[in-house]
Design a protein around this motif. Sequence first.
Motif, PDB file in Angstrom:
ATOM      1  N   LEU A 290       0.819  -1.191   0.000  1.00  0.00           N
ATOM      2  CA  LEU A 290       0.000   0.000   0.000  1.00  0.00           C
ATOM      3  C   LEU A 290       0.865   1.258   0.000  1.00  0.00           C
ATOM      4  N   HIS A 291       0.527   2.180  -0.888  1.00  0.00           N
ATOM      5  CA  HIS A 291       1.244   3.445  -0.975  1.00  0.00           C
ATOM      6  C   HIS A 291       0.611   4.512  -0.084  1.00  0.00           C
ATOM      7  N   LEU A 292      -0.688   4.408   0.123  1.00  0.00           N
ATOM      8  CA  LEU A 292      -1.406   5.372   0.946  1.00  0.00           C
ATOM      9  C   LEU A 292      -1.166   5.033   2.413  1.00  0.00           C
TER      10      LEU A 292
ATOM     11  N   ALA B 282      -2.240   8.471  -3.153  1.00  0.00           N
ATOM     12  CA  ALA B 282      -0.966   8.678  -2.468  1.00  0.00           C
ATOM     13  C   ALA B 282      -0.051   9.606  -3.266  1.00  0.00           C
ATOM     14  N   THR B 283       0.008   9.400  -4.567  1.00  0.00           N
ATOM     15  CA  THR B 283       0.851  10.245  -5.415  1.00  0.00           C
ATOM     16  C   THR B 283       0.409  11.702  -5.340  1.00  0.00           C
TER      17      THR B 283
ATOM     18  N   HIS C 294      -8.255   4.695   2.959  1.00  0.00           N
ATOM     19  CA  HIS C 294      -7.149   4.031   3.652  1.00  0.00           C
ATOM     20  C   HIS C 294      -7.647   2.962   4.617  1.00  0.00           C
TER      21      HIS C 294
ATOM     22  N   GLN D 143      -5.711   3.781  -4.473  1.00  0.00           N
ATOM     23  CA  GLN D 143      -4.946   4.254  -3.319  1.00  0.00           C
ATOM     24  C   GLN D 143      -3.554   4.722  -3.728  1.00  0.00           C
ATOM     25  N   GLU D 144      -2.987   4.095  -4.755  1.00  0.00           N
ATOM     26  CA  GLU D 144      -1.672   4.547  -5.238  1.00  0.00           C
ATOM     27  C   GLU D 144      -1.778   5.923  -5.898  1.00  0.00           C
TER      28      GLU D 144
ATOM     29  N   TRP E 116      -6.730  -0.820  -5.206  1.00  0.00           N
ATOM     30  CA  TRP E 116      -5.271  -0.766  -5.048  1.00  0.00           C
ATOM     31  C   TRP E 116      -4.679   0.279  -6.004  1.00  0.00           C
ATOM     32  N   GLN E 117      -5.196   0.358  -7.217  1.00  0.00           N
ATOM     33  CA  GLN E 117      -4.746   1.394  -8.141  1.00  0.00           C
ATOM     34  C   GLN E 117      -5.137   2.769  -7.626  1.00  0.00           C
TER      35      GLN E 117
END
Length: 243
Positions: free
Chosen positions: A15-17, A230-231, A206, A226-227, A223-224
């Motif tokens: 996870l990026h977030l 996050a960006t 999240h 949340q990334e 999943w896409q």
Amino acid sequence: MPRPYSATMRSPSALHLTTDLVARTLRTVTDEGPEPNWTPISSNQLEELVQRVDEEARDQEIWVFAYGSLMWNPGFDVAGFERAVAFGWHRAFALRIERLRATSDAPGLMLALQPGGSCTGLILKLACASKKEDLRRLLAREIRYVEVCDMVRWVTVRTPAGPRRALTFWASPTRSALTQKVPLEQAAALIAQACGPAGSCAEYLHRTVVDLAERQIFDRNLWQLQELVATKLQALPLPVNPA
């Protein structure tokens, strides 16, 4: 087991977030009342909805298909739960909001079921002794406005014990102004900006993906998403601590 979210939960490495990024979205927001142009459901209308759903249950136990916040914050005592898959449905950030976790100046999105694909989640059982009271509490939480009364329905889900009939909340196409299909990039922009009295949309996303990951449920779109969120949040300036 449904469980409350804790900010101390360790997010999976995929996870990026993160909680630190989510913290950038949180701020104090004054409650501005009901959604603009929406009609708050009256106590009589809510009671009619409760009665209709209870009658549709045909004196059988009521299971609720949870795919988002009901998984990590059901809001009622869960008498039992099972992992479940709803075929022909997928979870999507499709419900446009300007209150709760958003404002009119920075609108956001919340999860709803949309037709197509499949969705893995949980079914939660309402206790027989408090079934009607719990149903009323559930519907009061999920159906706050007259315009979304048709967004509660029954679906058939597959569980390890076999098929079950479950109540759930979906993005009705008759409410297209509220529930349109939103491209992931646009959804990420809305989620990254939105915060209201109940918290931010990024916080909601999240909590959902962390809970799903801990249950080993992986939703490709989320999943896409949340990334992407996050960006966008990483590009924001760090909050300045007061002196």
